[in-house]
Design an enzyme around this catalytic site. Sequence first.
Site, PDB file in Angstrom:
ATOM      1  N   GLU A 277       0.832  -1.214   0.000  1.00 31.56           N
ATOM      2  CA  GLU A 277       0.000   0.000   0.000  1.00 31.56           C
ATOM      3  C   GLU A 277       0.863   1.258   0.000  1.00 31.56           C
ATOM      4  O   GLU A 277       0.550   2.244  -0.683  1.00 31.56           O
ATOM      5  CB  GLU A 277      -0.930  -0.009   1.215  1.00 31.56           C
ATOM      6  CG  GLU A 277      -1.994   1.074   1.183  1.00 31.56           C
ATOM      7  CD  GLU A 277      -3.018   0.883   2.285  1.00 31.56           C
ATOM      8  OE1 GLU A 277      -4.147   0.462   1.975  1.00 31.56           O
ATOM      9  OE2 GLU A 277      -2.681   1.131   3.459  1.00 31.56           O
ATOM     10  N   GLU A 280       2.206   1.648  -3.403  1.00 33.46           N
ATOM     11  CA  GLU A 280       1.125   2.094  -4.293  1.00 33.46           C
ATOM     12  C   GLU A 280       0.892   3.598  -4.145  1.00 33.46           C
ATOM     13  O   GLU A 280       0.728   4.317  -5.144  1.00 33.46           O
ATOM     14  CB  GLU A 280      -0.160   1.328  -3.962  1.00 33.46           C
ATOM     15  CG  GLU A 280      -1.350   1.731  -4.829  1.00 33.46           C
ATOM     16  CD  GLU A 280      -2.638   1.062  -4.384  1.00 33.46           C
ATOM     17  OE1 GLU A 280      -3.661   1.243  -5.083  1.00 33.46           O
ATOM     18  OE2 GLU A 280      -2.648   0.376  -3.341  1.00 33.46           O
ATOM     19  N   CYS A 299      -8.122  -1.860   4.066  1.00 40.00           N
ATOM     20  CA  CYS A 299      -7.981  -3.059   4.904  1.00 40.00           C
ATOM     21  C   CYS A 299      -9.224  -3.366   5.732  1.00 40.00           C
ATOM     22  O   CYS A 299      -9.323  -4.438   6.325  1.00 40.00           O
ATOM     23  CB  CYS A 299      -6.762  -2.937   5.814  1.00 40.00           C
ATOM     24  SG  CYS A 299      -6.785  -1.482   6.845  1.00 40.00           S
ATOM     25  N   SER A 319      -7.381   1.863  -2.130  1.00 42.04           N
ATOM     26  CA  SER A 319      -6.142   1.160  -2.458  1.00 42.04           C
ATOM     27  C   SER A 319      -6.493  -0.226  -2.981  1.00 42.04           C
ATOM     28  O   SER A 319      -7.423  -0.879  -2.493  1.00 42.04           O
ATOM     29  CB  SER A 319      -5.262   1.033  -1.207  1.00 42.04           C
ATOM     30  OG  SER A 319      -4.255   0.063  -1.395  1.00 42.04           O
ATOM     31  N   LYS A 358     -15.089  -9.342   8.709  1.00 40.52           N
ATOM     32  CA  LYS A 358     -14.090 -10.243   8.131  1.00 40.52           C
ATOM     33  C   LYS A 358     -14.728 -11.559   7.690  1.00 40.52           C
ATOM     34  O   LYS A 358     -14.218 -12.251   6.805  1.00 40.52           O
ATOM     35  CB  LYS A 358     -12.966 -10.514   9.134  1.00 40.52           C
ATOM     36  CG  LYS A 358     -12.041  -9.327   9.383  1.00 40.52           C
ATOM     37  CD  LYS A 358     -11.221  -9.005   8.157  1.00 40.52           C
ATOM     38  CE  LYS A 358     -10.290  -7.827   8.390  1.00 40.52           C
ATOM     39  NZ  LYS A 358      -9.545  -7.459   7.172  1.00 40.52           N
ATOM     40  N   GLU A 361     -15.768 -10.814   4.293  1.00 40.52           N
ATOM     41  CA  GLU A 361     -14.631 -10.653   3.395  1.00 40.52           C
ATOM     42  C   GLU A 361     -14.064 -11.993   2.944  1.00 40.52           C
ATOM     43  O   GLU A 361     -13.742 -12.183   1.757  1.00 40.52           O
ATOM     44  CB  GLU A 361     -13.537  -9.836   4.084  1.00 40.52           C
ATOM     45  CG  GLU A 361     -12.350  -9.517   3.189  1.00 40.52           C
ATOM     46  CD  GLU A 361     -11.239  -8.791   3.933  1.00 40.52           C
ATOM     47  OE1 GLU A 361     -10.737  -7.788   3.400  1.00 40.52           O
ATOM     48  OE2 GLU A 361     -10.872  -9.234   5.043  1.00 40.52           O
ATOM     49  N   GLU A 366     -14.006 -13.194  -5.370  1.00 40.67           N
ATOM     50  CA  GLU A 366     -13.043 -12.461  -6.198  1.00 40.67           C
ATOM     51  C   GLU A 366     -11.693 -12.274  -5.516  1.00 40.67           C
ATOM     52  O   GLU A 366     -10.707 -11.915  -6.167  1.00 40.67           O
ATOM     53  CB  GLU A 366     -13.619 -11.097  -6.577  1.00 40.67           C
ATOM     54  CG  GLU A 366     -14.800 -11.136  -7.535  1.00 40.67           C
ATOM     55  CD  GLU A 366     -16.122 -11.448  -6.858  1.00 40.67           C
ATOM     56  OE1 GLU A 366     -17.139 -11.542  -7.557  1.00 40.67           O
ATOM     57  OE2 GLU A 366     -16.150 -11.603  -5.607  1.00 40.67           O
ATOM     58  N   CYS A 504     -10.166  -1.303  14.838  1.00 43.60           N
ATOM     59  CA  CYS A 504     -10.344  -2.723  15.156  1.00 43.60           C
ATOM     60  C   CYS A 504     -10.420  -2.974  16.665  1.00 43.60           C
ATOM     61  O   CYS A 504     -11.018  -3.955  17.100  1.00 43.60           O
ATOM     62  CB  CYS A 504      -9.199  -3.538  14.568  1.00 43.60           C
ATOM     63  SG  CYS A 504      -8.972  -3.334  12.796  1.00 43.60           S
TER      64      CYS A 504
END
Length: 573
Positions: A277, A280, A299, A319, A358, A361, A366, A504
Site C-alpha cells: 500500500e 502504491e 484493509c 487502495s 471479516k 470478506e 473475487e 479494530c
Amino acid sequence: MVNVTIDGHKLEVPENTTIMEAAESIGIKIPKLCFLKEINEIGACRVCIVDVEGMDRVVSSCNHQVEEGMVVHTNSPRVRDIRRTNVQLILSEHNNQCPTCVRNGNCSLQDVTEMMGLMSVPFDIELETGISNTDFPIIKDKSKCIKCMRCVNICDKVQTLGVWDVVNTGYRTTVGIKNNVDMTKTNCSACGQCVTHCPVGALTVRRDSKGVYEALHNPEIITVVQVAPAVRAGFAQALGIKNKELTTGQMVTALKDLGFDYVFDTNFAADLTIMEEGSELLHKLSHKEDYQWPMFTSCCPGWVRFMKSEYPDMVDQLSSAKSPQQMFGAVTKTWFADKIGVDPSRLFVISVMPCSAKKYECDVEELNVTEGIKDVDAVLITREMLQFMKIDNIDLTNLKESEFDSPLGEGSGAGVIFGASGGVMEAALRSAYYLIKKENIDPDAFKEVRGYTTRRELEVDIDGNVVRCAAVSSLSEARKLIEDIKKGKAKYDFVEVMACPGGCAGGGGQPIKDSETPVLEREAILYKIDKNSPIRYSHENSEVLTLYKEFLGEPLSEKSHHLLHTKQREWSY
C-alpha cells in the site's frame, strides 16, 4: 449549578445534568436497559424510573434533568413496584432460554432481573418468532429483542446506515430490518456495532466454530491460524487480566494447545500490506494526474462495503491492496504451501479477528487466488476464540510463553498498531518516508493521526512532497469526510477509514461488556506493544523481506499484483 437531594444526599451539580448522571456522581447506580449516552436517551425501557417529590408520575432518570430544589427517590416502594412490573412485562416478551444464549452471564436483562430479586413472570409469555438470514455475518433473533432501540440509533447516529427501524403498527410494532427486506439486501456494512451494543442476545455474529472443529480433528487437514493485533488486547480485558500479566506468547501457547498445527501473526501480513500500500501511494503520487484523489485505505471490509453501497462512484479510489487477512491467506496457500510441500487444498486457514465484517470478506470469491480454493477458510471473532478456550479448560494466566511459527510469524510494531484508528496510516507513512529518503524517521513522528472517532489531519513533507493525510473511524465520520471532499471543503492525498469507532480495537467481534467502551484502553495496549517492539518499521520485517526475495520479487511486481491486490468494484456485495 443546581442544588438537588437524591436519596437523602444533598449535592450540587451543573444545570442540564440528568437525574441519572447526578445520582451516579455520588455512587448511586440506577438500573437501566436501553440507555446509551448521547445515542439512545429515550427512556424506552422504563427501568430507570425514579420518584420526584411533587410529581404525580414517576419519570425516567436517563433523560429528565435536575431542577433547583428537586428531591429524588431512586428506590421508593412505588418505584420498586412499577420497575418490577416493567421488567416482568419485558420478560414476558423475551426468550428466556438463558443457558443456551451467547450472552448468558453477560446480559443486562439478567443483571436487572437478579438485582430486583424476580423469581417469576405473572404474565402470559408471548414471543415474537423469526431469525434473520443465518448466512449473513449479523443475525437477529426476534424472540430475544426487547425493543430498546439501541441498534436503531447506533446504526442511524454512529454508522448512518439505517439498517434497523421500527416496523409494523399497533400491537405488532417491533424493531426489525428496515422495509422488512432480507439482511443480504440491505446496505449493512457488517460492522457489528449493533451487536456489541445490544443489551441482550437478540443480535449476534454468525458462529463458524463447527467447521474449525471439524478441521482440527481431521488428520488429513493442516490447520493454520493467524491472529490479528487487536485480538490480544481484547481478550486480555475480557478475562480481567492486566496487559502486563498476559503476553502474546501465552496466547500463542493457548492456540497451540487447542491443536492448531501452525500459529502465525497477522502482523506479518500487516507489514506486507504496508509494503504494497505504501508503494502504491508513492507510485500514484509520482503519477498524480492519472488518478482521482484521495487514495483511501482498503484493509477494513466494513468500510469497503460502505463505499460500495453509499459511494460507488468512488470505489476505484480505494487502495487495490488486499487486507492483511487476505494477503496472509494468499501467501499461505502459495508460498507457504510450497515451502512445507503440501497441496494448498489440504491447508485450512483460520483467522482470529476482532471484526464481524471479516466473515463477509473471506467469502468474497473475487479475493481468492485459485478458483475453488478459499484463501481464508474461516474467521473466528475474538469472542469465539475465548469460547474455544473455555471449552478446552485452558487457563491463560498459567501458560508458558511460545513463539509464533516461522516464516509467517514475525511482525513489527507498525503492524501491531493496525488495530487502532490511525495506525494503518502511521505505519504506511513510516515506510513511505524510508522508501523515499532511504533513512528511518522517528517512529512516533506521525502520532497526530492517533485518536478515536473524530477526524485527525496531518501534512507530511517527504523530500519536498507534501502529502495531505486524514484518519477517521466510524462510518458517520467517514460520511462527513467524503461529503466535505465532494463539496470541495477538504482536499487530501491519503485517507484512512475504519468502520468501527476506534478502529479494530472497538470491532464488532471484540468482547462485550454492556455500558463499557474500553476502546481507548485497548488502543493504549497496542501502542505500548509498538513502543516496546524491537522492530517498529514494516520495511525491517526480515520475514517479509525474505518473502520478496524468494517469491514476490518486489512490491507492486506482477506476482504481487496477482496475489496481493484486488479490484473492489468487482467484489460481490
